[in-house]
Design a protein around this motif. Structure first.
Motif, short mmCIF file in Angstrom:
data_model
loop_
_atom_site.label_atom_id
_atom_site.label_comp_id
_atom_site.label_asym_id
_atom_site.label_seq_id
_atom_site.Cartn_x
_atom_site.Cartn_y
_atom_site.Cartn_z
N ILE A 113 0.83 -1.20 0.00
CA ILE A 113 0.00 0.00 0.00
C ILE A 113 0.87 1.25 0.00
CG2 ILE A 113 -1.69 1.32 1.33
CD1 ILE A 113 -2.90 -1.31 2.22
N TYR A 114 1.96 1.22 0.76
CA TYR A 114 2.87 2.37 0.77
C TYR A 114 3.43 2.63 -0.63
CZ TYR A 114 7.25 4.91 1.12
OH TYR A 114 8.28 5.81 0.90
N LEU A 115 3.87 1.58 -1.31
CA LEU A 115 4.42 1.74 -2.66
C LEU A 115 3.35 2.24 -3.63
CD1 LEU A 115 6.67 -1.44 -2.88
CD2 LEU A 115 7.44 0.94 -2.78
N LEU A 116 2.11 1.78 -3.46
CA LEU A 116 1.02 2.24 -4.32
C LEU A 116 0.79 3.74 -4.15
CD1 LEU A 116 -1.44 1.82 -6.17
CD2 LEU A 116 -2.75 1.20 -4.13
N LEU A 117 0.68 4.19 -2.90
CA LEU A 117 0.45 5.62 -2.66
C LEU A 117 1.63 6.46 -3.12
CD1 LEU A 117 -1.24 5.55 0.87
CD2 LEU A 117 -2.32 5.72 -1.37
N SER A 118 2.83 5.97 -2.88
CA SER A 118 4.03 6.68 -3.32
C SER A 118 4.07 6.80 -4.83
CB SER A 118 5.28 5.96 -2.80
OG SER A 118 6.45 6.62 -3.22
N ALA A 119 3.64 5.74 -5.53
CA ALA A 119 3.62 5.76 -6.99
C ALA A 119 2.61 6.77 -7.51
CB ALA A 119 3.31 4.37 -7.53
N ILE A 120 1.43 6.82 -6.90
CA ILE A 120 0.39 7.74 -7.36
C ILE A 120 0.80 9.20 -7.12
CG2 ILE A 120 -1.95 8.55 -6.81
CD1 ILE A 120 -2.79 5.65 -6.59
N ASN A 122 3.79 10.28 -7.25
CA ASN A 122 4.98 10.59 -8.04
C ASN A 122 4.56 11.23 -9.36
OD1 ASN A 122 7.58 10.30 -9.52
ND2 ASN A 122 8.11 9.07 -7.73
N ASN A 123 5.29 12.25 -9.76
CA ASN A 123 4.95 12.98 -10.99
C ASN A 123 5.68 12.45 -12.22
OD1 ASN A 123 3.20 14.82 -9.68
ND2 ASN A 123 4.96 16.04 -9.00
N GLU A 124 6.58 11.50 -12.03
CA GLU A 124 7.34 10.94 -13.16
C GLU A 124 6.98 9.47 -13.31
OE1 GLU A 124 11.47 11.94 -13.66
OE2 GLU A 124 11.32 13.49 -12.13
N ILE A 125 6.51 9.13 -14.51
CA ILE A 125 6.02 7.77 -14.73
C ILE A 125 7.14 6.74 -14.65
CG2 ILE A 125 6.28 7.79 -17.26
CD1 ILE A 125 3.49 6.40 -17.31
N ILE A 172 -1.09 9.38 -14.89
CA ILE A 172 -0.12 8.55 -14.20
C ILE A 172 -0.81 7.60 -13.23
CG2 ILE A 172 1.78 8.56 -12.54
CD1 ILE A 172 2.85 11.06 -13.85
N SER A 173 -1.81 8.11 -12.52
CA SER A 173 -2.49 7.27 -11.53
C SER A 173 -3.25 6.12 -12.20
CB SER A 173 -3.44 8.11 -10.67
OG SER A 173 -4.38 8.79 -11.47
N VAL A 174 -3.75 6.33 -13.42
CA VAL A 174 -4.40 5.23 -14.14
C VAL A 174 -3.39 4.15 -14.50
CG1 VAL A 174 -5.45 4.61 -16.36
CG2 VAL A 174 -6.34 6.52 -15.05
N TYR A 175 -2.23 4.57 -15.01
CA TYR A 175 -1.17 3.60 -15.31
C TYR A 175 -0.75 2.84 -14.05
CZ TYR A 175 -0.65 5.95 -19.83
OH TYR A 175 -0.87 6.47 -21.08
N VAL A 176 -0.66 3.57 -12.96
CA VAL A 176 -0.26 2.95 -11.69
C VAL A 176 -1.30 1.92 -11.25
CG1 VAL A 176 -0.02 3.40 -9.22
CG2 VAL A 176 1.19 4.84 -10.86
#
Length: 231
Positions: A113-120, A122-125, A172-176
């Motif tokens: 969950i931490y990695l998911l939130l961190s990914a969302i 993040n501004n760089e894909i 980016i959040s959709v890709y994530v």
């Protein structure tokens, strides 16, 4: 690994015996075996597994801090880590010798969950997608370590649905979301338990369905914006 995947215990579950990988938390066993090879330092396997739950639980405290800090700041992260570290239930189900599902399940699930939130956030894909992939793989490991981790998928699904309504920059959040869900499914299906059955369970249907909803909402927003620009 070959010996483990083909392990059939004929000394239990009379008369058929027991298919160990299909009836066990395989990720718990494999992760522990790997850690013993790396960190065993010559001690016996028994002593290593007695200590391991406490070590994993201590590392989970750090993950709780990082997770809540991502959402609500450093103070909230420290307070959450304190509550987690003093929780009687967490201590009871992760003390010395408790070589069971919960310590590893919580560790993998919360880290995912931490990695998911961190990914969302993040501004760089190029950084967001690897985090999402790793998060999905770890959530799969969590499901294969502890049955309770499957219920992590339901709040994640609700989170994906809410993003469609509240997050403006959604590309980016959709890709994530897609990468996270895809690799969660791949990771879960790669283990005999829960395996394919995860796809037909409520948590699995919720996670996959919410991701599909989010993707459709994203494309509908784009289509709507294009129509307004053409006017």
């Amino acid at each position: 690994l070959n010996a483990y995947w083909s392990w059939h215990d004929n000394m239990s579950w009379y008369p058929e015996g027991r298919d160990v990988p299909k009836t066990s938390q395989s990720a718990l066993h494999l992760s522990s075996a790997f850690l013993y090879q790396v960190l065993g330092a010559g001690q016996s396997l028994l002593n290593f597994l007695i200590i391991l739950p406490v070590v994993i639980g201590s590392l989970t405290v750090i993950i709780v801090f990082a997770l809540v800090r991502t959402i609500a700041g450093t103070t909230a992260g420290l307070f959450s880590a304190l509550l987690f570290s003093l929780s009687p239930i967490v201590i009871q189900r992760g003390d010395l010798g408790w070589f069971k599902s919960e310590p590893f399940g919580l560790f993998f699930g919360l880290l995912a969950i931490y990695l998911l939130l961190s990914a969302i956030k993040n501004n760089e894909i190029r950084y967001a997608i690897p985090k999402a992939v790793m998060g999905g793989l770890l959530l799969g490991f969590g499901n294969a370590s502890w049955g309770g981790v499957q219920y992590f998928s339901i709040p994640i699904a609700l989170f994906f649905i809410s993003l469609a309504f509240f997050k403006r920059d959604t590309q980016i959040s959709v890709y994530v979301a897609v990468a996270f869900t895809l690799f969660t499914v791949i990771s879960v299906v790669g283990f005999p338990r829960p395996g394919i059955s995860f796809l037909f369970s409520l948590p699995g249907i919720a996670l996959i369905g919410a991701t599909i909803f989010y993707v459709n909402a994203y494309f509908l927003k784009r289509l709507s914006s294009q129509k307004k620009e053409n006017r």
